[in-house]
Design a protein around this motif. Structure first.
Motif, PDB file in Angstrom:
ATOM      1  N   LEU A 183      -1.592 -11.670  -7.971  1.00  0.00           N
ATOM      2  CA  LEU A 183      -1.498 -12.489  -9.005  1.00  0.00           C
ATOM      3  C   LEU A 183      -0.971 -11.222  -9.803  1.00  0.00           C
ATOM      4  CD1 LEU A 183      -0.153 -14.358 -11.761  1.00  0.00           C
ATOM      5  CD2 LEU A 183      -3.063 -13.718 -12.101  1.00  0.00           C
ATOM      6  N   GLY A 184      -1.975  -9.413  -9.356  1.00  0.00           N
ATOM      7  CA  GLY A 184      -0.882  -8.574  -9.982  1.00  0.00           C
ATOM      8  C   GLY A 184      -0.415  -8.124  -9.105  1.00  0.00           C
ATOM      9  N   ILE A 185       0.595  -8.617  -7.637  1.00  0.00           N
ATOM     10  CA  ILE A 185       1.349  -8.150  -7.346  1.00  0.00           C
ATOM     11  C   ILE A 185       2.600  -8.832  -7.751  1.00  0.00           C
ATOM     12  CG2 ILE A 185       2.588  -8.000  -5.304  1.00  0.00           C
ATOM     13  CD1 ILE A 185       0.080  -7.357  -3.771  1.00  0.00           C
ATOM     14  N   VAL A 186       1.775  -9.960  -7.933  1.00  0.00           N
ATOM     15  CA  VAL A 186       3.260 -10.757  -9.140  1.00  0.00           C
ATOM     16  C   VAL A 186       4.010 -10.033 -10.341  1.00  0.00           C
ATOM     17  CG1 VAL A 186       4.273 -13.150 -10.118  1.00  0.00           C
ATOM     18  CG2 VAL A 186       2.895 -12.796  -7.445  1.00  0.00           C
ATOM     19  N   PHE A 246       0.719  -1.807  -0.018  1.00  0.00           N
ATOM     20  CA  PHE A 246       0.282   0.063  -0.214  1.00  0.00           C
ATOM     21  C   PHE A 246       0.612   1.322   0.480  1.00  0.00           C
ATOM     22  CE2 PHE A 246      -1.665   3.427   2.150  1.00  0.00           C
ATOM     23  CZ  PHE A 246      -2.842   3.534   1.269  1.00  0.00           C
ATOM     24  N   PRO A 247       1.711   1.580   1.082  1.00  0.00           N
ATOM     25  CA  PRO A 247       2.448   2.732   0.597  1.00  0.00           C
ATOM     26  C   PRO A 247       4.002   2.708  -0.565  1.00  0.00           C
ATOM     27  CG  PRO A 247       3.090   1.154   2.612  1.00  0.00           C
ATOM     28  CD  PRO A 247       2.338   0.805   2.166  1.00  0.00           C
ATOM     29  N   HIS A 248       3.652   2.035  -1.440  1.00  0.00           N
ATOM     30  CA  HIS A 248       4.338   1.998  -2.956  1.00  0.00           C
ATOM     31  C   HIS A 248       3.850   2.606  -3.263  1.00  0.00           C
ATOM     32  CE1 HIS A 248       7.714   1.664  -4.888  1.00  0.00           C
ATOM     33  NE2 HIS A 248       6.545   1.238  -6.210  1.00  0.00           N
ATOM     34  N   GLY A 249       2.418   2.356  -3.005  1.00  0.00           N
ATOM     35  CA  GLY A 249       1.378   2.253  -3.904  1.00  0.00           C
ATOM     36  C   GLY A 249       0.828   3.322  -3.911  1.00  0.00           C
ATOM     37  N   ALA A 263       4.382   0.184 -21.877  1.00  0.00           N
ATOM     38  CA  ALA A 263       3.354   0.452 -22.530  1.00  0.00           C
ATOM     39  C   ALA A 263       2.408   1.206 -22.285  1.00  0.00           C
ATOM     40  CB  ALA A 263       2.531  -0.629 -24.039  1.00  0.00           C
ATOM     41  N   PRO A 264       1.656   2.722 -22.802  1.00  0.00           N
ATOM     42  CA  PRO A 264       0.583   3.305 -21.952  1.00  0.00           C
ATOM     43  C   PRO A 264      -0.472   2.264 -20.998  1.00  0.00           C
ATOM     44  CG  PRO A 264       1.008   3.720 -23.281  1.00  0.00           C
ATOM     45  CD  PRO A 264       1.594   3.017 -23.642  1.00  0.00           C
ATOM     46  N   ALA A 265      -0.915   1.162 -21.372  1.00  0.00           N
ATOM     47  CA  ALA A 265      -1.829   0.167 -20.989  1.00  0.00           C
ATOM     48  C   ALA A 265      -0.919  -0.441 -19.553  1.00  0.00           C
ATOM     49  CB  ALA A 265      -2.518  -0.832 -22.033  1.00  0.00           C
ATOM     50  N   PHE A 266      -0.050  -0.894 -19.837  1.00  0.00           N
ATOM     51  CA  PHE A 266       0.884  -1.448 -19.311  1.00  0.00           C
ATOM     52  C   PHE A 266       1.003  -0.720 -17.949  1.00  0.00           C
ATOM     53  CE2 PHE A 266       1.644  -4.458 -22.047  1.00  0.00           C
ATOM     54  CZ  PHE A 266       0.965  -5.493 -21.620  1.00  0.00           C
ATOM     55  N   ALA A 267       0.932   0.600 -17.870  1.00  0.00           N
ATOM     56  CA  ALA A 267       1.873   2.046 -17.050  1.00  0.00           C
ATOM     57  C   ALA A 267       0.302   1.794 -16.266  1.00  0.00           C
ATOM     58  CB  ALA A 267       1.815   2.704 -17.226  1.00  0.00           C
ATOM     59  N   VAL A 268      -0.834   2.371 -17.114  1.00  0.00           N
ATOM     60  CA  VAL A 268      -1.999   2.512 -16.214  1.00  0.00           C
ATOM     61  C   VAL A 268      -2.304   1.263 -15.426  1.00  0.00           C
ATOM     62  CG1 VAL A 268      -4.066   3.100 -16.573  1.00  0.00           C
ATOM     63  CG2 VAL A 268      -2.769   4.297 -17.647  1.00  0.00           C
ATOM     64  N   LEU A 269      -2.834  -0.232 -15.833  1.00  0.00           N
ATOM     65  CA  LEU A 269      -2.424  -1.508 -15.557  1.00  0.00           C
ATOM     66  C   LEU A 269      -1.853  -1.312 -14.062  1.00  0.00           C
ATOM     67  CD1 LEU A 269      -4.723  -4.148 -15.219  1.00  0.00           C
ATOM     68  CD2 LEU A 269      -2.377  -5.401 -16.450  1.00  0.00           C
ATOM     69  N   ALA A 270      -0.510  -1.429 -14.348  1.00  0.00           N
ATOM     70  CA  ALA A 270       0.174  -1.587 -13.074  1.00  0.00           C
ATOM     71  C   ALA A 270      -0.377  -0.724 -11.607  1.00  0.00           C
ATOM     72  CB  ALA A 270       1.510  -1.213 -13.297  1.00  0.00           C
ATOM     73  N   LEU A 271      -0.115   1.169 -12.146  1.00  0.00           N
ATOM     74  CA  LEU A 271      -0.528   2.315 -11.169  1.00  0.00           C
ATOM     75  C   LEU A 271      -2.152   1.457 -11.113  1.00  0.00           C
ATOM     76  CD1 LEU A 271       0.430   5.640 -12.935  1.00  0.00           C
ATOM     77  CD2 LEU A 271       1.220   4.629 -10.774  1.00  0.00           C
ATOM     78  N   VAL A 272      -2.889   0.830 -11.349  1.00  0.00           N
ATOM     79  CA  VAL A 272      -4.445   0.946 -11.007  1.00  0.00           C
ATOM     80  C   VAL A 272      -4.412  -0.395 -10.021  1.00  0.00           C
ATOM     81  CG1 VAL A 272      -6.320  -0.472 -10.968  1.00  0.00           C
ATOM     82  CG2 VAL A 272      -5.879   1.662 -12.577  1.00  0.00           C
ATOM     83  N   THR A 273      -3.091  -1.435 -10.339  1.00  0.00           N
ATOM     84  CA  THR A 273      -3.097  -3.095  -9.318  1.00  0.00           C
ATOM     85  C   THR A 273      -2.398  -2.122  -7.917  1.00  0.00           C
ATOM     86  OG1 THR A 273      -3.040  -4.066 -11.498  1.00  0.00           O
ATOM     87  CG2 THR A 273      -1.622  -4.953  -9.448  1.00  0.00           C
ATOM     88  N   GLU A 274      -1.516  -1.594  -8.065  1.00  0.00           N
ATOM     89  CA  GLU A 274      -1.058  -0.927  -6.952  1.00  0.00           C
ATOM     90  C   GLU A 274      -1.665   0.317  -5.839  1.00  0.00           C
ATOM     91  OE1 GLU A 274       4.408  -0.106  -7.283  1.00  0.00           O
ATOM     92  OE2 GLU A 274       1.980   1.733  -8.265  1.00  0.00           O
ATOM     93  N   ILE A 275      -2.761  -0.049  -6.583  1.00  0.00           N
ATOM     94  CA  ILE A 275      -3.275   0.928  -5.518  1.00  0.00           C
ATOM     95  C   ILE A 275      -4.358   0.176  -4.701  1.00  0.00           C
ATOM     96  CG2 ILE A 275      -5.317   2.341  -6.400  1.00  0.00           C
ATOM     97  CD1 ILE A 275      -2.799   3.713  -3.380  1.00  0.00           C
TER      98      ILE A 275
END
Length: 114
Positions: free
Chosen positions: A85-88, A26-29, A56-68
């Protein structure tokens, strides 16, 4: 299949593992998405991921959404397997950016700043 994928196992040990991972991620996200704890927020992190790292922009958004969202899913026991799985995936992305520094990063001050 969906029931198996979204099921969260009960018991003390899985709950402790979920809570620990949620409180670590959570703090990282929050740094990346909300700008808390000295982070750059969504726009800054998105720009770094797409510009500097070349994601890729879609992967960056997916990563940010997953982090939070993944920490909350783990915390509340909702779709823990999907969240994990998202955190992996996040950790594989982090590996691609941090592998040159080794496991211990710069904890001992042996690498140049910046």
């Amino acid at each position: 299949m969906w029931r198996t994928l979204l099921r969260t196992d009960g018991g003390a040990a899985p709950a402790l593992a979920r809570l620990t991972l949620a409180f670590v991620i959570f703090p990282h996200g929050a740094q990346h998405v909300l700008g808390w704890f000295g982070g750059y927020g969504f726009a800054g992190t998105y720009g770094w991921m797409t510009g500097t790292l070349g994601f890729a922009p879609a992967f960056a958004v997916l990563a940010l959404v997953t982090e939070i969202t993944a920490p909350f899913a783990l915390l509340f026991g909702l779709g823990g397997r999907v969240a994990a799985l998202g955190i992996v995936g996040l950790m594989l992305g982090a590996l691609s950016t941090h592998v040159t520094n080794g496991f211990f990063m710069n904890w001992f001050g042996s690498l140049p700043a910046g």
